[in-house]
Design a protein around this motif. Structure first.
Motif, PDB file in Angstrom:
ATOM      1  N   TRP A   1      45.926  33.497   1.336  1.00 24.66           N
ATOM      2  CA  TRP A   1      46.555  34.586   2.082  1.00 24.66           C
ATOM      3  C   TRP A   1      45.552  35.264   3.002  1.00 24.66           C
ATOM      4  CZ3 TRP A   1      51.584  36.418   2.324  1.00 24.66           C
ATOM      5  CH2 TRP A   1      52.506  35.780   1.488  1.00 24.66           C
ATOM      6  N   GLU A   2      44.355  35.503   2.505  1.00 22.88           N
ATOM      7  CA  GLU A   2      43.334  36.155   3.335  1.00 22.88           C
ATOM      8  C   GLU A   2      42.946  35.269   4.516  1.00 22.88           C
ATOM      9  OE1 GLU A   2      41.102  38.814  -0.110  1.00 22.88           O
ATOM     10  OE2 GLU A   2      40.374  36.785   0.351  1.00 22.88           O
ATOM     11  N   THR A   3      42.789  33.977   4.263  1.00 24.82           N
ATOM     12  CA  THR A   3      42.435  33.055   5.345  1.00 24.82           C
ATOM     13  C   THR A   3      43.546  32.965   6.376  1.00 24.82           C
ATOM     14  OG1 THR A   3      41.055  31.777   3.834  1.00 24.82           O
ATOM     15  CG2 THR A   3      41.722  30.703   5.879  1.00 24.82           C
ATOM     16  N   ALA A   4      44.792  32.901   5.906  1.00 24.63           N
ATOM     17  CA  ALA A   4      45.921  32.844   6.835  1.00 24.63           C
ATOM     18  C   ALA A   4      45.977  34.101   7.689  1.00 24.63           C
ATOM     19  CB  ALA A   4      47.225  32.665   6.066  1.00 24.63           C
ATOM     20  N   ALA A   5      45.782  35.278   7.074  1.00 33.31           N
ATOM     21  CA  ALA A   5      45.770  36.529   7.837  1.00 33.31           C
ATOM     22  C   ALA A   5      44.657  36.525   8.872  1.00 33.31           C
ATOM     23  CB  ALA A   5      45.613  37.712   6.886  1.00 33.31           C
ATOM     24  N   ASP A   6      43.478  36.081   8.476  1.00 36.05           N
ATOM     25  CA  ASP A   6      42.345  36.060   9.403  1.00 36.05           C
ATOM     26  C   ASP A   6      42.608  35.146  10.591  1.00 36.05           C
ATOM     27  OD1 ASP A   6      41.043  37.769   7.703  1.00 36.05           O
ATOM     28  OD2 ASP A   6      39.750  36.234   6.805  1.00 36.05           O
ATOM     29  N   ARG A   7      43.202  33.985  10.327  1.00 43.65           N
ATOM     30  CA  ARG A   7      43.480  33.057  11.428  1.00 43.65           C
ATOM     31  C   ARG A   7      44.565  33.590  12.346  1.00 43.65           C
ATOM     32  NH1 ARG A   7      40.188  30.767  13.560  1.00 43.65           N
ATOM     33  NH2 ARG A   7      41.674  29.333  14.501  1.00 43.65           N
ATOM     34  N   LEU A   8      45.614  34.202  11.793  1.00 49.62           N
ATOM     35  CA  LEU A   8      46.662  34.781  12.626  1.00 49.62           C
ATOM     36  C   LEU A   8      46.101  35.883  13.519  1.00 49.62           C
ATOM     37  CD1 LEU A   8      49.568  34.942  10.016  1.00 49.62           C
ATOM     38  CD2 LEU A   8      49.575  33.601  12.124  1.00 49.62           C
ATOM     39  N   LEU A   9      45.256  36.731  12.953  1.00 48.94           N
ATOM     40  CA  LEU A   9      44.675  37.825  13.725  1.00 48.94           C
ATOM     41  C   LEU A   9      43.703  37.306  14.787  1.00 48.94           C
ATOM     42  CD1 LEU A   9      44.111  40.333  10.798  1.00 48.94           C
ATOM     43  CD2 LEU A   9      45.589  40.712  12.789  1.00 48.94           C
ATOM     44  N   THR A  10      42.849  36.380  14.417  1.00 41.87           N
ATOM     45  CA  THR A  10      41.883  35.836  15.365  1.00 41.87           C
ATOM     46  C   THR A  10      42.583  35.186  16.550  1.00 41.87           C
ATOM     47  OG1 THR A  10      40.280  35.462  13.593  1.00 41.87           O
ATOM     48  CG2 THR A  10      39.961  34.221  15.629  1.00 41.87           C
ATOM     49  N   SER A  11      43.658  34.437  16.268  1.00 45.54           N
ATOM     50  CA  SER A  11      44.399  33.765  17.341  1.00 45.54           C
ATOM     51  C   SER A  11      45.083  34.776  18.254  1.00 45.54           C
ATOM     52  CB  SER A  11      45.429  32.810  16.740  1.00 45.54           C
ATOM     53  OG  SER A  11      44.802  31.788  15.998  1.00 45.54           O
TER      54      SER A  11
ATOM     55  N   LEU B   1      44.339  38.005  18.749  1.00 44.82           N
ATOM     56  CA  LEU B   1      43.404  38.880  19.455  1.00 44.82           C
ATOM     57  C   LEU B   1      42.752  38.205  20.651  1.00 44.82           C
ATOM     58  CD1 LEU B   1      41.865  40.728  16.393  1.00 44.82           C
ATOM     59  CD2 LEU B   1      43.038  41.815  18.327  1.00 44.82           C
ATOM     60  N   ARG B   2      42.856  36.916  20.770  1.00 48.50           N
ATOM     61  CA  ARG B   2      42.383  36.231  21.981  1.00 48.50           C
ATOM     62  C   ARG B   2      43.128  36.704  23.214  1.00 48.50           C
ATOM     63  NH1 ARG B   2      44.151  30.887  21.369  1.00 48.50           N
ATOM     64  NH2 ARG B   2      43.128  30.452  23.360  1.00 48.50           N
ATOM     65  N   TYR B   3      44.321  37.262  23.002  1.00 45.76           N
ATOM     66  CA  TYR B   3      45.159  37.684  24.120  1.00 45.76           C
ATOM     67  C   TYR B   3      45.124  39.190  24.350  1.00 45.76           C
ATOM     68  CZ  TYR B   3      46.985  32.933  23.878  1.00 45.76           C
ATOM     69  OH  TYR B   3      47.099  31.566  23.891  1.00 45.76           O
ATOM     70  N   ALA B   4      44.176  39.886  23.720  1.00 48.10           N
ATOM     71  CA  ALA B   4      44.050  41.330  23.894  1.00 48.10           C
ATOM     72  C   ALA B   4      43.490  41.656  25.275  1.00 48.10           C
ATOM     73  CB  ALA B   4      43.138  41.915  22.815  1.00 48.10           C
ATOM     74  N   THR B   5      43.916  42.799  25.817  1.00 49.43           N
ATOM     75  CA  THR B   5      43.357  43.288  27.071  1.00 49.43           C
ATOM     76  C   THR B   5      41.903  43.713  26.855  1.00 49.43           C
ATOM     77  OG1 THR B   5      44.310  45.439  26.529  1.00 49.43           O
ATOM     78  CG2 THR B   5      45.578  44.035  28.018  1.00 49.43           C
ATOM     79  N   PRO B   6      41.129  43.858  27.929  1.00 46.47           N
ATOM     80  CA  PRO B   6      39.705  44.210  27.754  1.00 46.47           C
ATOM     81  C   PRO B   6      39.473  45.467  26.931  1.00 46.47           C
ATOM     82  CG  PRO B   6      40.102  43.472  29.994  1.00 46.47           C
ATOM     83  CD  PRO B   6      41.451  43.562  29.332  1.00 46.47           C
ATOM     84  N   GLY B   7      40.370  46.442  27.050  1.00 48.09           N
ATOM     85  CA  GLY B   7      40.225  47.665  26.267  1.00 48.09           C
ATOM     86  C   GLY B   7      40.874  47.590  24.906  1.00 48.09           C
ATOM     87  N   GLN B   8      41.443  46.429  24.549  1.00 51.54           N
ATOM     88  CA  GLN B   8      42.027  46.158  23.232  1.00 51.54           C
ATOM     89  C   GLN B   8      43.352  46.876  22.981  1.00 51.54           C
ATOM     90  OE1 GLN B   8      40.226  43.799  21.438  1.00 51.54           O
ATOM     91  NE2 GLN B   8      38.874  43.908  23.227  1.00 51.54           N
ATOM     92  N   ALA B   9      43.929  47.542  23.984  1.00 52.04           N
ATOM     93  CA  ALA B   9      45.110  48.366  23.746  1.00 52.04           C
ATOM     94  C   ALA B   9      46.405  47.566  23.696  1.00 52.04           C
ATOM     95  CB  ALA B   9      45.219  49.437  24.831  1.00 52.04           C
TER      96      ALA B   9
ATOM     97  N   LEU C   1      52.497  46.146  23.658  1.00 54.34           N
ATOM     98  CA  LEU C   1      52.363  47.118  22.567  1.00 54.34           C
ATOM     99  C   LEU C   1      52.853  46.515  21.259  1.00 54.34           C
ATOM    100  CD1 LEU C   1      51.944  49.932  21.332  1.00 54.34           C
ATOM    101  CD2 LEU C   1      54.235  50.541  22.185  1.00 54.34           C
ATOM    102  N   GLU C   2      53.943  45.778  21.334  1.00 59.08           N
ATOM    103  CA  GLU C   2      54.485  45.134  20.136  1.00 59.08           C
ATOM    104  C   GLU C   2      53.457  44.179  19.532  1.00 59.08           C
ATOM    105  OE1 GLU C   2      58.887  43.594  19.275  1.00 59.08           O
ATOM    106  OE2 GLU C   2      57.801  42.264  20.639  1.00 59.08           O
ATOM    107  N   GLY C   3      52.798  43.388  20.388  1.00 53.58           N
ATOM    108  CA  GLY C   3      51.766  42.482  19.891  1.00 53.58           C
ATOM    109  C   GLY C   3      50.628  43.232  19.219  1.00 53.58           C
ATOM    110  N   PHE C   4      50.244  44.377  19.780  1.00 45.87           N
ATOM    111  CA  PHE C   4      49.191  45.198  19.182  1.00 45.87           C
ATOM    112  C   PHE C   4      49.636  45.781  17.850  1.00 45.87           C
ATOM    113  CE2 PHE C   4      47.266  49.248  18.235  1.00 45.87           C
ATOM    114  CZ  PHE C   4      45.925  49.074  18.515  1.00 45.87           C
TER     115      PHE C   4
END
Length: 653
Positions: free
Chosen positions: A28-38, A40-48, A66-69
């Motif tokens: 579960w932890e690994t799956a969460a980490d991979r989902l988040l890492t993938s 966050l590649r699409y975050a804006t420069p300011g992360q918002a 915003l929904e993605g964030f």
């Protein structure tokens, strides 16, 4: 079905601790980490904002960002809060920066600013996302909220308060302001406005409670997965986090009773029941199961809880729910447009984050340390009639398949008119964990319809009639498309009785002119065109469709004159092409000629026995007598008048 594993190495399976799924907390932890890492590649420069690829929702690209964030922030919160703040990948730092940047100038048309929260249908989607932001902040306050400068905290609060000052949709949306208010009070920023939002939400929730653990999603009889991932989750988690014993004592028993039935709706292969809207949230369906363990109000043993949780997660990760770059797709297994709603955007599937609620349990909790046990759908055959929501649950232990017969759930409130063709995700007679409904543009599966002037009727508002331990009955008014026929005196009464893998389906027409054609369909099966062609070539009294994972059978017992298969070129969520078995008859003058009986089956067993020989039916007036192969008789009596409730009597062999 081909498997598409998570695009990262998961820990080795542990079949000693988890004999059914092999999954542990580490998975579960690994799956969460991979989902988040993938993501966050699409975050804006300011992360918002997180601008995931895909077609926009009706709310527009900025709201989708915003929904993605917000929805991935909730995932990060479950992941880190359950690990006592340990955040080796630095997820929370990025989300905290995004919070400050997104709320600096809300509503501005730039690369980072969040949209302001408005009313439902007027920039209302941000209200939904405010609940994920608030809940994530409440869970991670020491590492996010408490690290923000005072001015940033004030701006975040001001943005969140937009959820308290605008009008939600008249359903589970009222729990979003409740969740926002709960966080603000936990942060020492409560006032009359926050208290009012909490009291209002809890008051409406009480009004929506129908019994047996089920809430209607607003006014009407909308029963679906929102019971688990919204109507139980938000208020009960608020009570748990606030330490509100009185509220826990009020809401906890409802969740416990809900889980007694809901736990049956997960297949031995891990799949949840395919019924209702927002199914692209996928393994969010297990949120209520995890919530029961987190709050201590569950009827399920720890090993059963983890079996359901891990079964659902693995089911979707093994079946292509993620794109090649690790993003949750808009669909069911892979992309599937008919599964979506107009509000579905690229970030929408990340409400699947709710399925990770179990990570709030510490690693030493029995849910993570107990040996996995069998799922409730395994073992003996079960039938459970839930008369409050009008749902009949049927499971079979040999194949672990779950079915839901719908005699009370529809997506329509009391103010809305009935309009054809209706919503396939609610209007069907039955749903399962291995089949999905056909699209509204194709021939409907599990349906009963009249044909008048060449137009078929729809089943929209479903009205419960009567119930027994293994059966439910309901009625509906046949509704035709706009400018089509209108039959104000017509109604169709429907009854389903479950027995092992068999389903006795009996229908009675009332106020329908003699000579009117009537049609009844069974379980749609996703097939290849080649397999479909072979099935279509066999025209027998019993229709049989053999798919890769299931076999659908349908046999007319009384009143049906012809049988055939109908193509559904748009397929279902389980395959791009499907066939639907269908029976056809004609309403007659005599009362017995207005009653129609059939036997249906959906099974994962290999080479199931034919339905012919399993049961026969005789009709006298409005009484149907079914004789089963073991000598038992079932008598279905519709009485003598329009308003008489159907009754069922079981006569032992």
């Amino acid at each position: 079905m081909p498997e598409h594993p998570l695009p990262a190495s998961l820990p080795a399976e542990d079949r000693g601790l988890s004999p059914h799924t092999g999954y542990t907390r580490a998975h579960w932890e690994t799956a969460a980490d991979r989902l988040l890492t993938s993501a966050l590649r699409y975050a804006t420069p300011g992360q918002a904002l997180i601008d995931l690829p895909g077609p926009p929702s009706k709310s527009g690209v900025r709201s989708d960002g915003l929904e993605g964030f917000a929805r991935t922030f909730l995932l990060a919160a479950f992941r880190t809060a359950g690990a006592s703040g340990k955040d080796p990948h630095g997820f929370l730092e990025r989300y905290t920066a995004g919070l400050a940047r997104g709320t600096r100038t809300p509503g501005r048309d730039d690369a980072e600013s969040w949209p302001e929260i408005g009313h439902h249908n007027i920039q209302g989607q941000p209200m939904v996302e405010s609940a994920s932001v608030a809940l994530a902040l409440r869970l991670t306050a020491p590492w996010t909220w408490d690290t923000l400068p005072a001015d940033d905290q004030d701006r975040v609060e001001q943005w969140l308060r937009g959820a308290l000052r605008h009008t939600p949709a008249p359903n589970n949306w009222y729990l979003f302001p409740l969740t926002v208010a709960g966080f603000l009070e936990s942060a020492g920023r409560g006032d009359a406005e926050t208290r009012g939002a909490i009291e209002r939400g809890l008051g409406l929730l009480d009004g929506w409670y129908q019994g047996q653990g089920w809430y209607s999603d607003g006014d009407g009889r909308s029963f679906d997965h929102y019971n688990g991932w919204a109507l139980h989750m938000y208020p009960l988690l608020h009570a748990h986090l606030a330490g509100d014993r009185a509220l826990l004592d009020q809401l906890g028993p409802r969740l416990r009773e809900f889980l007694e039935g809901f736990a049956l709706l997960f297949d031995a292969n891990g799949a949840p029941i395919h019924h209702g809207r927002s199914l692209t949230y996928r393994f969010a369906a297990v949120a209520a199961v995890a919530l029961g363990a987190v709050t201590g109000v569950t009827p399920l043993a720890p090993g059963v809880t983890r079996r359901i949780l891990s079964g659902a997660l693995r089911h979707f990760l093994d079946r292509g729910a993620l794109t090649a770059d690790g993003i949750l797709s808009l669909g069911w297994y892979g992309p599937h447009e008919a599964t979506l709603q107009r509000y579905s955007g690229p970030g929408s599937p990340y409400w699947a984050s709710k399925g990770f609620l179990g990570l709030l349990l510490p690693p030493e909790d029995p849910v993570w340390t107990a040996t996995e046990e069998s799922a409730p759908s395994e073992g003996r055959d079960r039938v459970l009639a839930l008369s409050a929501p009008g749902l009949l649950i049927q499971t079979t232990g040999r194949d672990g398949l779950a079915r839901l017969h719908n005699h009370g759930s529809y997506k329509l409130d009391s103010r809305e008119p009935e309009r054809a063709p209706g919503n396939p995700l609610y209007a069907r007679l039955a749903y399962s964990t291995r089949t999905g409904p056909t699209s509204a543009a194709n021939a409907p599966d599990n349906h009963i319809a009249l044909t008048v002037r060449g137009t078929r009727s729809a089943r929209i508002r479903i009205n419960p009639l009567s119930a027994g331990p293994d059966w439910l009955a309901s009625w509906h008014r046949p509704v035709f498309p706009e400018d089509g026929p209108v039959l104000p005196s017509a109604r169709i009464e429907s009854l389903t009785l479950a027995r092992g893998r068999l389903e006795l389906r009996v229908h009675r027409t009332v106020g329908v002119p003699a000579g009117t054609p009537i049609h009844h369909s069974g379980w749609a099966v996703a097939l290849s065109p080649e397999a479909a062609a072979a099935a279509e070539a066999e025209l027998r009294a019993e229709i049989r469709l053999d798919g890769p994972e299931v076999t659908s059978q349908l046999l007319g017992l009384h009143g049906w004159q012809t049988q055939r298969t109908v193509r559904a070129p748009q397929g279902t969520a389980y395959g791009p092409w499907a066939l639907v078995p269908e029976l056809t008859g004609t309403v007659g003058e005599d009362p017995a000629d207005a009653v129609f009986a059939s036997l249906a089956s959906l099974t994962g067993e290999g080479d199931p026995a034919p339905l012919a020989g399993q049961a026969t039916a005789e009709v006298s007036g409005l009484t149907v007598t079914v004789r089963w192969a073991d000598g038992t008789r079932t008598v279905v009596d519709f009485g003598n008048g329009v308003r008489t409730l159907p009754t069922v009597t079981e006569v032992p062999a």
